[in-house]
Design a protein around this motif. Structure first.
Motif, PDB file in Angstrom:
ATOM      1  N   GLN A   1      28.494 -42.572 -39.385  1.00 31.03           N
ATOM      2  CA  GLN A   1      27.199 -43.220 -39.132  1.00 31.03           C
ATOM      3  C   GLN A   1      27.399 -44.474 -38.304  1.00 31.03           C
ATOM      4  N   LEU A   2      26.636 -44.607 -37.248  1.00 30.11           N
ATOM      5  CA  LEU A   2      26.730 -45.805 -36.421  1.00 30.11           C
ATOM      6  C   LEU A   2      25.868 -46.915 -36.997  1.00 30.11           C
ATOM      7  N   MET A   3      26.356 -48.128 -36.852  1.00 33.17           N
ATOM      8  CA  MET A   3      25.623 -49.319 -37.310  1.00 33.17           C
ATOM      9  C   MET A   3      24.498 -49.625 -36.334  1.00 33.17           C
TER      10      MET A   3
ATOM     11  N   HIS B   1      10.269 -37.368 -30.409  1.00 38.19           N
ATOM     12  CA  HIS B   1       9.544 -36.152 -29.986  1.00 38.19           C
ATOM     13  C   HIS B   1       8.501 -35.697 -31.005  1.00 38.19           C
ATOM     14  N   PHE B   2       8.408 -36.398 -32.105  1.00 38.15           N
ATOM     15  CA  PHE B   2       7.379 -36.209 -33.142  1.00 38.15           C
ATOM     16  C   PHE B   2       7.203 -34.734 -33.528  1.00 38.15           C
ATOM     17  N   ARG B   3       6.054 -34.153 -33.256  1.00 40.29           N
ATOM     18  CA  ARG B   3       5.751 -32.813 -33.784  1.00 40.29           C
ATOM     19  C   ARG B   3       6.366 -31.688 -32.943  1.00 40.29           C
ATOM     20  N   TYR B   4       6.916 -32.049 -31.755  1.00 35.13           N
ATOM     21  CA  TYR B   4       7.324 -30.966 -30.846  1.00 35.13           C
ATOM     22  C   TYR B   4       8.738 -31.128 -30.305  1.00 35.13           C
ATOM     23  N   GLY B   5       9.607 -31.678 -31.144  1.00 38.54           N
ATOM     24  CA  GLY B   5      10.980 -31.910 -30.681  1.00 38.54           C
ATOM     25  C   GLY B   5      11.748 -30.628 -30.448  1.00 38.54           C
ATOM     26  N   VAL B   6      11.498 -29.623 -31.256  1.00 37.59           N
ATOM     27  CA  VAL B   6      12.171 -28.338 -31.033  1.00 37.59           C
ATOM     28  C   VAL B   6      11.703 -27.785 -29.684  1.00 37.59           C
ATOM     29  N   THR B   7      10.406 -27.786 -29.491  1.00 37.28           N
ATOM     30  CA  THR B   7       9.825 -27.248 -28.260  1.00 37.28           C
ATOM     31  C   THR B   7      10.337 -27.972 -27.022  1.00 37.28           C
ATOM     32  N   MET B   8      10.337 -29.295 -27.086  1.00 36.07           N
ATOM     33  CA  MET B   8      10.658 -30.087 -25.890  1.00 36.07           C
ATOM     34  C   MET B   8      12.151 -30.196 -25.620  1.00 36.07           C
TER      35      MET B   8
ATOM     36  N   GLY C   1      12.048 -27.998 -39.460  1.00 35.38           N
ATOM     37  CA  GLY C   1      10.892 -27.609 -38.659  1.00 35.38           C
ATOM     38  C   GLY C   1      10.600 -26.113 -38.692  1.00 35.38           C
ATOM     39  N   ALA C   2       9.416 -25.768 -38.205  1.00 36.58           N
ATOM     40  CA  ALA C   2       8.994 -24.369 -38.228  1.00 36.58           C
ATOM     41  C   ALA C   2       9.558 -23.579 -37.052  1.00 36.58           C
ATOM     42  N   GLY C   3       9.813 -24.276 -35.946  1.00 34.32           N
ATOM     43  CA  GLY C   3      10.367 -23.579 -34.789  1.00 34.32           C
ATOM     44  C   GLY C   3       9.330 -22.882 -33.925  1.00 34.32           C
ATOM     45  N   ILE C   4       8.102 -23.359 -33.984  1.00 34.14           N
ATOM     46  CA  ILE C   4       7.089 -22.846 -33.051  1.00 34.14           C
ATOM     47  C   ILE C   4       7.305 -23.585 -31.733  1.00 34.14           C
ATOM     48  N   ALA C   5       7.572 -22.848 -30.676  1.00 35.24           N
ATOM     49  CA  ALA C   5       7.854 -23.501 -29.389  1.00 35.24           C
ATOM     50  C   ALA C   5       6.552 -23.616 -28.597  1.00 35.24           C
TER      51      ALA C   5
ATOM     52  N   VAL D   1      28.106 -37.681 -32.530  1.00 32.54           N
ATOM     53  CA  VAL D   1      28.303 -38.414 -33.780  1.00 32.54           C
ATOM     54  C   VAL D   1      27.115 -38.149 -34.699  1.00 32.54           C
ATOM     55  N   GLU D   2      27.387 -37.682 -35.901  1.00 30.05           N
ATOM     56  CA  GLU D   2      26.317 -37.338 -36.850  1.00 30.05           C
ATOM     57  C   GLU D   2      26.670 -37.916 -38.216  1.00 30.05           C
ATOM     58  N   ARG D   3      25.734 -38.632 -38.803  1.00 29.44           N
ATOM     59  CA  ARG D   3      26.049 -39.292 -40.092  1.00 29.44           C
ATOM     60  C   ARG D   3      26.182 -38.272 -41.224  1.00 29.44           C
ATOM     61  N   ASN D   4      25.556 -37.095 -41.072  1.00 25.29           N
ATOM     62  CA  ASN D   4      25.704 -36.035 -42.078  1.00 25.29           C
ATOM     63  C   ASN D   4      26.510 -34.881 -41.482  1.00 25.29           C
TER      64      ASN D   4
ATOM     65  N   GLU E   1      16.668 -34.719 -42.108  1.00 25.56           N
ATOM     66  CA  GLU E   1      16.705 -34.432 -40.676  1.00 25.56           C
ATOM     67  C   GLU E   1      15.561 -33.486 -40.335  1.00 25.56           C
ATOM     68  N   SER E   2      14.956 -33.746 -39.202  1.00 24.92           N
ATOM     69  CA  SER E   2      13.769 -32.981 -38.851  1.00 24.92           C
ATOM     70  C   SER E   2      14.116 -31.581 -38.352  1.00 24.92           C
ATOM     71  N   SER E   3      15.229 -31.464 -37.650  1.00 18.60           N
ATOM     72  CA  SER E   3      15.487 -30.220 -36.927  1.00 18.60           C
ATOM     73  C   SER E   3      15.663 -29.024 -37.860  1.00 18.60           C
ATOM     74  N   TRP E   4      16.378 -29.203 -38.948  1.00 19.66           N
ATOM     75  CA  TRP E   4      16.546 -28.085 -39.884  1.00 19.66           C
ATOM     76  C   TRP E   4      15.192 -27.728 -40.500  1.00 19.66           C
TER      77      TRP E   4
HETATM   78  C1  LIG Z   1       7.847 -29.630 -41.434  1.00 16.65           C
HETATM   79  C2  LIG Z   1       8.117 -29.761 -39.971  1.00 16.65           C
HETATM   80  C3  LIG Z   1       7.686 -28.790 -39.095  1.00 16.65           C
HETATM   81  C4  LIG Z   1       7.950 -28.887 -37.728  1.00 16.65           C
HETATM   82  N1  LIG Z   1       7.602 -27.865 -36.901  1.00 16.65           N
HETATM   83  C5  LIG Z   1       7.898 -27.934 -35.585  1.00 16.65           C
HETATM   84  C6  LIG Z   1       7.596 -26.840 -34.727  1.00 16.65           C
HETATM   85  O1  LIG Z   1       7.108 -25.799 -35.168  1.00 16.65           O
HETATM   86  N2  LIG Z   1       7.868 -26.974 -33.405  1.00 16.65           N
HETATM   87  C7  LIG Z   1       8.444 -28.115 -32.878  1.00 16.65           C
HETATM   88  O2  LIG Z   1       8.647 -28.180 -31.672  1.00 16.65           O
HETATM   89  N3  LIG Z   1       8.770 -29.153 -33.687  1.00 16.65           N
HETATM   90  C8  LIG Z   1       8.511 -29.093 -35.013  1.00 16.65           C
HETATM   91  N4  LIG Z   1       8.794 -30.136 -35.837  1.00 16.65           N
HETATM   92  C9  LIG Z   1       9.315 -31.381 -35.238  1.00 16.65           C
HETATM   93  C10 LIG Z   1      10.774 -31.247 -34.873  1.00 16.65           C
HETATM   94  O3  LIG Z   1      11.468 -30.705 -35.969  1.00 16.65           O
HETATM   95  C11 LIG Z   1      11.339 -32.600 -34.466  1.00 16.65           C
HETATM   96  O4  LIG Z   1      10.557 -33.185 -33.433  1.00 16.65           O
HETATM   97  C12 LIG Z   1      12.786 -32.471 -33.959  1.00 16.65           C
HETATM   98  O5  LIG Z   1      13.552 -31.738 -34.873  1.00 16.65           O
HETATM   99  C13 LIG Z   1      13.410 -33.807 -33.731  1.00 16.65           C
HETATM  100  O6  LIG Z   1      14.759 -33.567 -33.441  1.00 16.65           O
HETATM  101  P1  LIG Z   1      15.797 -34.728 -33.396  1.00 16.65           P
HETATM  102  O7  LIG Z   1      17.118 -34.112 -33.058  1.00 16.65           O
HETATM  103  O8  LIG Z   1      15.287 -35.826 -32.527  1.00 16.65           O
HETATM  104  O9  LIG Z   1      15.778 -35.352 -34.881  1.00 16.65           O
HETATM  105  P2  LIG Z   1      16.596 -34.929 -36.184  1.00 16.65           P
HETATM  106  O10 LIG Z   1      16.660 -33.492 -36.354  1.00 16.65           O
HETATM  107  O11 LIG Z   1      16.025 -35.716 -37.317  1.00 16.65           O
HETATM  108  O12 LIG Z   1      18.049 -35.422 -35.856  1.00 16.65           O
HETATM  109  C14 LIG Z   1      18.412 -36.785 -35.811  1.00 16.65           C
HETATM  110  C15 LIG Z   1      19.823 -36.863 -36.341  1.00 16.65           C
HETATM  111  O13 LIG Z   1      20.347 -38.171 -36.159  1.00 16.65           O
HETATM  112  C16 LIG Z   1      21.190 -38.463 -37.256  1.00 16.65           C
HETATM  113  N5  LIG Z   1      21.339 -39.904 -37.347  1.00 16.65           N
HETATM  114  C17 LIG Z   1      20.365 -40.795 -37.627  1.00 16.65           C
HETATM  115  N6  LIG Z   1      20.871 -42.052 -37.612  1.00 16.65           N
HETATM  116  C18 LIG Z   1      22.193 -41.933 -37.311  1.00 16.65           C
HETATM  117  C19 LIG Z   1      23.255 -42.881 -37.167  1.00 16.65           C
HETATM  118  N7  LIG Z   1      23.046 -44.191 -37.346  1.00 16.65           N
HETATM  119  N8  LIG Z   1      24.486 -42.427 -36.870  1.00 16.65           N
HETATM  120  C20 LIG Z   1      24.714 -41.089 -36.705  1.00 16.65           C
HETATM  121  N9  LIG Z   1      23.730 -40.152 -36.855  1.00 16.65           N
HETATM  122  C21 LIG Z   1      22.497 -40.567 -37.135  1.00 16.65           C
HETATM  123  C22 LIG Z   1      20.442 -37.846 -38.440  1.00 16.65           C
HETATM  124  O14 LIG Z   1      21.271 -37.612 -39.556  1.00 16.65           O
HETATM  125  C23 LIG Z   1      19.909 -36.559 -37.824  1.00 16.65           C
HETATM  126  O15 LIG Z   1      20.760 -35.458 -38.039  1.00 16.65           O
HETATM  127  C24 LIG Z   1       8.607 -30.044 -37.212  1.00 16.65           C
HETATM  128  C25 LIG Z   1       9.061 -31.013 -38.092  1.00 16.65           C
HETATM  129  C26 LIG Z   1       8.832 -30.880 -39.460  1.00 16.65           C
HETATM  130  C27 LIG Z   1       9.357 -31.939 -40.385  1.00 16.65           C
END
Ligand SMILES: Cc1cc2nc3c(=O)[nH]c(=O)nc-3n(C[C@H](O)[C@H](O)[C@H](O)COP(=O)(O)OP(=O)(O)OC[C@H]3O[C@@H](n4cnc5c(N)ncnc54)[C@H](O)[C@@H]3O)c2cc1C
Length: 336
Positions: free
Chosen positions: A160-162, A316-323, A49-53, A32-35, A44-47
């Motif tokens: 989007q979930l409540m 996962h803060f700064r390393y969500g792609v990696t982890m 990010g830089a993608g450094i693993a 389920v994805e709100r977008n 959203e963070s995932s799109w």
């Molecule tokens: C500039 C930048 C650089 C980065 N560089 C790196 C890097 O080099 N290496 C690395 O490992 N990490 C990096 N990161 C961090 C990494 O991008 C994030 O830790 C990771 O993307 C988190 O993934 P996620 O799926 O948890 O979050 P998101 O990608 O934010 O996904 C969460 C999703 O949940 C959806 N959502 C939220 N609420 C609801 C709801 N109520 N109902 C339905 N859907 C909902 C959102 O729309 C979103 O799509 C970077 C981040 C940034 C911003």
């Protein structure tokens, strides 16, 4: 656990990889994805990010962070090859290596690399860690989306979930903002920076807040930057087609997804100082994303303490792609 119906809440890299793992285990999975999955829409963070693993200066983090990061990073070549073979979309997992320029503590860095079994090469004052890979986030998301569709995962986009209400010891249904009721045996929250908003009535101690990161994109000739380049909190890396990313900022500005002229100028100055070839080059794109910020960069991966069929994989803060590959694997193990 016998095969279950599972709803994964959030379609970033963490959610998509979690859905993939659970599908492989035989569960009936709905994401389920709100977008829109794999689109850049609102922070959203995932799109973004830089993608450094690999963690930036991993020796400053606790072992638990580095263990998740290294296990995730080492899974990427195989994950990427599998996604490419099955979907035809190449996430471009590339072993670029990371070149670290001073200032840094050389002894500490080398000792850390040896302890975690990483090759490290001294190049003058710099250190090269050749094992580090990069991944192209938007392509990774596109290939994950294609894989999920191909393997029968139901995608519920623009849904989007409540926020969850307190009280129950298990959840049967979860309501969307349009009033629809979604049902499943198990729910997994992978909602990144929005996870606390979603769960705050049931998980008061969950400590996740948005931390904005801005990034600049240049288009250069391929091969300009053979390694991921890091100096003093700032990095640059180049994709196979020449696109070059420079970033990133770390800002505590709530859910503000804007970009600022002042940060653009600051990052431009740093980028040009590190790579003079960038002087006078146009910036192709400037964006931001909201990281799911957590103290010490430690994510929450596990079952909710009171709600027996609710799991969390978030923060996962700064390393969500990696982890993400490792955290998805751990959630699948927990469900099993
Ligand atoms: C500039 C930048 C650089 C980065 N560089 C790196 C890097 O080099 N290496 C690395 O490992 N990490 C990096 N990161 C961090 C990494 O991008 C994030 O830790 C990771 O993307 C988190 O993934 P996620 O799926 O948890 O979050 P998101 O990608 O934010 O996904 C969460 C999703 O949940 C959806 N959502 C939220 N609420 C609801 C709801 N109520 N109902 C339905 N859907 C909902 C959102 O729309 C979103 O799509 C970077 C981040 C940034 C911003």
């Amino acid at each position: 656990m016998a095969n279950k119906s599972v709803i994964v809440v959030g379609g970033g890299i963490v959610g998509c990889l979690t859905a993939m793992q659970l599908r492989k285990q035989g569960h009936t999975v709905t994401l389920v994805e709100r977008n829109i999955v794999a689109a850049q829409t609102s922070g959203e963070s995932s799109w973004a990010g830089a993608g450094i693993a690999f963690p930036l200066l991993p020796w400053f983090y606790q072992d638990v962070v580095n263990e998740l990061a290294l296990a995730g990073a080492r899974a990427y070549p195989a994950v990427s090859a599998e996604l490419f073979a099955e979907t035809g979309i190449d996430p471009e997992c590339t072993r670029s290596g990371m070149l670290i320029r001073p200032p840094f503590d050389r002894q500490q860095a080398i000792a850390w690399c040896h302890r975690f079994g990483l090759e490290v090469i001294q190049q003058g004052q710099d250190l090269l860690i050749p094992e580090v890979v990069q991944i192209r986030n938007p392509r990774l998301l596109q290939s994950l989306k294609a894989w999920l569709i191909k393997h029968g995962v139901t995608l519920r986009e623009q849904t989007q979930l409540m926020p969850l209400q307190e009280g129950a010891s298990s959840i049967k249904h979860w309501q969307t903002t349009s009033g629809e009721i979604l049902s499943a045996d198990v729910f997994v929250v992978t909602s990144g920076a929005w996870s606390f908003e979603l769960l705050k009535q049931t998980a008061l101690s969950l400590d996740i807040k948005p931390m904005r990161g801005q990034m600049l994109l240049y288009q250069m000739l391929p091969g300009l930057l053979p390694h991921i380049l890091y100096r003093d909190g700032f990095y640059m890396l180049q994709r196979r087609d020449g696109h070059l990313l420079a970033g990133s900022s770390l800002e505590d500005v709530g859910f503000d997804t804007g970009v600022t002229d002042s940060m653009r100028e600051e990052m431009l100055q740093k980028a040009e100082a590190m790579l003079p070839e960038l002087k006078g080059q146009p910036i192709v794109k400037h964006w931001s994303g909201l990281r799911p910020g957590t103290p010490h960069n430690i994510p929450t991966i596990g079952r909710h303490p009171q709600i027996e069929n609710l799991y969390l994989n978030t923060g996962h803060f700064r390393y969500g792609v990696t982890m993400a590959p490792e955290c998805a694997r751990r959630i699948a193990v927990l469900l099993a």
